[in-house]
Design an enzyme around this catalytic site. Structure first.
Site, short mmCIF file in Angstrom:
data_model
loop_
_atom_site.label_atom_id
_atom_site.label_comp_id
_atom_site.label_asym_id
_atom_site.label_seq_id
_atom_site.Cartn_x
_atom_site.Cartn_y
_atom_site.Cartn_z
N ASP A 162 34.92 38.86 38.54
CA ASP A 162 35.91 39.75 37.92
C ASP A 162 35.54 41.22 38.13
O ASP A 162 36.41 42.06 38.35
CB ASP A 162 36.03 39.45 36.43
CG ASP A 162 36.76 38.15 36.15
OD1 ASP A 162 37.62 37.77 36.97
OD2 ASP A 162 36.47 37.51 35.13
N HIS A 163 34.26 41.52 38.04
CA HIS A 163 33.83 42.90 38.27
C HIS A 163 34.06 43.30 39.73
O HIS A 163 34.53 44.41 40.02
CB HIS A 163 32.35 43.05 37.92
CG HIS A 163 32.05 42.86 36.46
ND1 HIS A 163 31.93 41.61 35.90
CD2 HIS A 163 31.84 43.75 35.46
CE1 HIS A 163 31.66 41.74 34.61
NE2 HIS A 163 31.59 43.02 34.32
#
Length: 394
Positions: A162-163
């Site tokens: 997600d990052h």
């Protein structure tokens, strides 16, 4: 001081982590981000007084909008007209079902930039699969590589994907903005979170593609050079660890002096760098016999003092008091209307002339309805009251 993106307005439909992280980066650097929420979908980590929500949504305006109502869809389209960028991270069917896909929105505002973040991308046989960070990491192959030889995969331990996808999304938006500045044209960005992770495994793909060799998990052994000892070693105290890497004979001699030159360091099986690498299991056990007697911070300081790469495996409390992070003002405090003082990680992106700024904590549900709908869209207060009663601003 205005931020680098202070002339940018972003309409943010995204949820959870990847999308909100991307829009938080934009907001930290001056963009006016309008986060769209609904009372119908604000449970769990999406709740406005959860730590999770507040970490990823600072510096944003918050509005409520019920997209199951036709009037809600109409209001969304009006918000697009006054925005530069639209961000969403649903599976591809969601925005299409609402009639808010790029084909529709680009007719409303042709110069608009839209970022669609999904697990698998907007096309292909898996396009409608729903994915979170852990599933993306498994599908991309990084989970397969994160572990020890001959043992089941361990995985990364948090939503690394997600990052990565959030930062990729920001870079793509900036590129699209530069393109629009030169041409006046808008653009649609189809970002597959799985593909962003696959792009980080280039050497593994190359190894198989060129040599037909499957890359397997190797634990703490570096593949690009020999290091021994090399690993994460248990230290004194509860769940305390230190990472250590010794890369050559000179560093090994310094390591031996630090630990007092016990007799095992003189054994033939540890005589050269290659010997130590080939007998890594026995070496690691011996090294850990020393590290267990000392606090992790002491191990790090002693070894770094003689030029050996060593670092404490820090937990959340360690990070909060880390002198390096504190000296760079990495952690920021913001006052929240319901939660009081909140602490979150600051931006690691340091711009000299237009630094990141932190003006406000994450919004409460519908906190900025009046500004967005009345001031930006010109809707009267009487009409806003009616929309609230009818469940459109829910």
């Amino acid at each position: 001081m205005p931020g680098a993106l202070s002339d940018l307005r972003v309409l943010d439909f995204s949820r959870l982590l990847a999308g909100p992280f991307a829009t938080r980066v934009l907001a930290d650097h001056g963009a006016e981000v309008i986060k769209v929420q609904s009372e119908l979908t604000m449970g769990g980590p999406q709740h406005n007084i959860s730590g999770y929500f507040n970490n990823w949504n600072r510096n944003k305006l918050g509005v409520t909008l019920n997209l199951s109502k036709p009037e809600g869809i109409d209001l969304a389209k009006r918000l697009v007209q006054v925005s530069d960028v639209v961000v969403e991270n649903f599976s591809p069917r969601v925005m299409k079902n609402w009639g808010l896909d790029y084909g529709v929105l680009s007719k409303i505002k042709p110069e608009m930039i839209m970022l669609g973040m999904s697990g698998m991308g907007q096309t292909g046989p898996w396009q409608d699969y729903v994915a979170f960070g852990a599933t993306v990491q498994a599908l991309s192959g990084i989970t397969h590589l994160t572990g020890f030889a001959g043992q089941p995969p361990l995985g990364v331990g948090y939503s690394y994907a997600d990052h990565v996808a959030g930062l990729m999304g920001v870079l793509a938006i900036l590129q699209a903005l530069e393109h629009r500045q030169r041409t006046g044209e808008g653009q649609y960005i189809d970002l597959s979170e799985t593909e962003t992770m696959c792009s980080l495994l280039g050497t593994a793909v190359l190894e198989y593609g060129c040599n037909g060799k499957d890359v397997l998990p190797v634990g703490n052994f570096p593949m690009h050079r020999i290091a021994a000892p090399h690993g994460v070693y248990c230290c004194k105290g509860e769940d305390r660890w230190c990472a250590i890497a010794v890369f050559n004979d000179e560093e090994w001699r310094a390591f031996c002096r630090v630990i007092g030159c016990p007799s095992w360091t003189m054994e033939v099986r540890f005589a050269s760098q290659l010997d130590r690498w080939q007998n890594a299991d026995e070496l690691n056990a011996a090294v850990e016999g020393w590290t267990k007697l000392h606090p992790a911070e002491e191990v790090m300081a002693l070894l770094q003092g003689v030029g050996i790469a060593a670092g404490v495996v820090q937990n959340a409390a360690d990070l909060a008091h880390d002198p390096q992070l504190r000296s760079r003002d990495f952690f920021i405090e913001l006052e929240h209307s319901a939660m009081g003082k909140t602490v979150s990680d600051g931006s690691p992106i340091k711009l000299s002339d237009t630094p990141a700024a932190y003006g406000r904590a994450a919004p409460m549900l519908g906190q900025d309805n009046n500004y967005v709908y009345h001031c930006l869209l010109g809707i009267s207060e009487e009409e806003l009251q009616r929309l609230a009663i009818d469940g459109v601003l829910l």
